[in-house]
Design a protein around this motif. Structure first.
Motif, PDB file in Angstrom:
ATOM      1  N   ARG A  52      22.952   2.321  12.693  1.00  0.00           N
ATOM      2  CA  ARG A  52      23.553   3.642  13.191  1.00  0.00           C
ATOM      3  C   ARG A  52      22.187   4.315  13.570  1.00  0.00           C
ATOM      4  O   ARG A  52      21.297   4.283  12.867  1.00  0.00           O
ATOM      5  N   ASP A  53      22.308   5.165  14.495  1.00  0.00           N
ATOM      6  CA  ASP A  53      20.964   5.808  15.065  1.00  0.00           C
ATOM      7  C   ASP A  53      20.304   6.838  13.921  1.00  0.00           C
ATOM      8  O   ASP A  53      19.154   6.884  13.866  1.00  0.00           O
ATOM      9  N   ASP A  54      21.048   7.380  12.904  1.00  0.00           N
ATOM     10  CA  ASP A  54      20.370   8.279  11.984  1.00  0.00           C
ATOM     11  C   ASP A  54      19.746   7.350  11.221  1.00  0.00           C
ATOM     12  O   ASP A  54      18.719   8.090  10.527  1.00  0.00           O
TER      13      ASP A  54
HETATM   14 ZN    ZN Z   1      24.411   9.168  14.325  1.00  0.00          ZN
END
Ligand code: ZN
Ligand code: PRT
Length: 286
Positions: A52-54
């Protein structure tokens, strides 16, 4: 054992396809099948993690991944200790404040005392502080754009690219807080052997980026204007000139930057250039 560089990219979402594409265009082959968490490149010492990008900034700070591709918006919001090594030119967007379209707005002072819904509370609170505005930040994780219509907030601070989400929710953009694009980030303490792999990767990515910004151009030029035409064309060193069967004409080859392209074409035509061909470049090493 051979050292491998570990790269984290988005598993699915807006940056996934372009992140895979930039690696593939850099000549790196790997299997990115559905639901894969990890893949090894066949022809380059690289291991790809799909996340996930986060989570990417944290993984890179901790060294679980050595490098990663992530939006600057996420990177700044997460405030992790990693270095930006390259801007990648995709995933472009801006983080903006928007209000209901019928509300009056003259200046940033109009946000004083307002409730603003966002998933970017760190960036927003810095922005408000810098502008000496007191506003109430409501942190929400998704569907920020509906907050004003359900009475949760007076304004929102969210990512915008085309602006159509704002438009369909009856909102107008009033302040740009941050401009963002995808960036390549690196852990701050890579081993020498990993540094070497990263350098090779950056070299390849730059060759692909440069090629995209340039076009190969071929044209026929009357010999009497050859000097003038060569002055218009920058070329990597200087243009290549080949004689044509018709002794009065030559074929000229060069490389032209996308930004100056139309300007240059007009000047070339004014000097009598004909049969202009423009060809995309796949890789460019200078
Ligand atoms: Zn995200
Ligand atoms: O699952 P995961 O957590 O990995 O993904 P995600 O859902 O958090 O992120 P994702 O895939 O939506 O976006 C990943 C990154 O893409 C963002 O962090 C930005 O860096 C970049 N990006 C570029 C965008 C947009 N453009 C964008 N338009 N991210 C989101 N949007 C959304 C925005 O939030 C809004 O809902 O698109 C809508 C607005 O788009 P327009 O075109 O209607 O203005």
């Amino acid at each position: 054992m051979e050292t491998k560089l570990k790269i984290a990219i988005q598993k699915s979402g807006r940056l996934n396809e372009d992140s895979i594409r930039i690696l593939k265009e850099a000549g790196i082959e790997f299997n990115n099948g559905l639901n894969k968490l990890k893949a090894e490149a066949y022809n380059f010492p690289l291991e790809v993690f799909f996340l996930r990008d986060d989570d990417i900034p944290q993984y890179v700070e901790d060294g679980i991944a050595d490098i990663g591709i992530v939006g600057e918006n996420v990177l700044i919001e997460k405030n992790k200790k990693v270095s930006i090594v390259n801007k990648l030119g995709f995933g472009k967007c801006r983080l903006s404040i928007a209000i209901p379209k019928n509300e009056k707005y003259k200046s940033i002072q109009d946000l004083e005392g307002k409730r603003i819904a966002t998933s970017y509370s760190v960036i927003l609170s810095k922005f408000l502080k810098k502008n000496k505005i007191n506003a109430e930040i409501h942190e929400i994780s998704g569907s920020v754009e509906i907050a004003p219509s359900i009475g949760l907030a007076d304004a929102i601070c969210d990512l915008v690219s085309s602006g159509s989400t704002l438009f369909t929710n009856g909102l107008k953009e009033v302040e740009v807080v941050l401009k963002s694009e995808a960036v390549l980030v690196s852990n701050n303490t890579l081993s020498k052997s990993k540094e070497n792999i990263l350098e090779k990767l950056i070299f390849r990515i730059n060759a692909v980026k440069k090629a995209k910004n340039n076009k190969y151009i071929l044209l026929n030029a009357p010999n009497k204007n050859l000097d003038a035409i060569c002055k218009i064309l920058p070329g990597m060193k200087s243009p290549t000139i080949l004689p044509l069967a018709d002794k009065r004409w030559s074929s000229v080859h060069s490389v032209v930057n996308e930004n100056e392209f139309w300007d240059i074409i007009e000047k070339l035509k004014a000097k009598g250039a004909e049969g202009i061909l423009v060809i995309p470049i796949e890789k460019m090493i200078v």
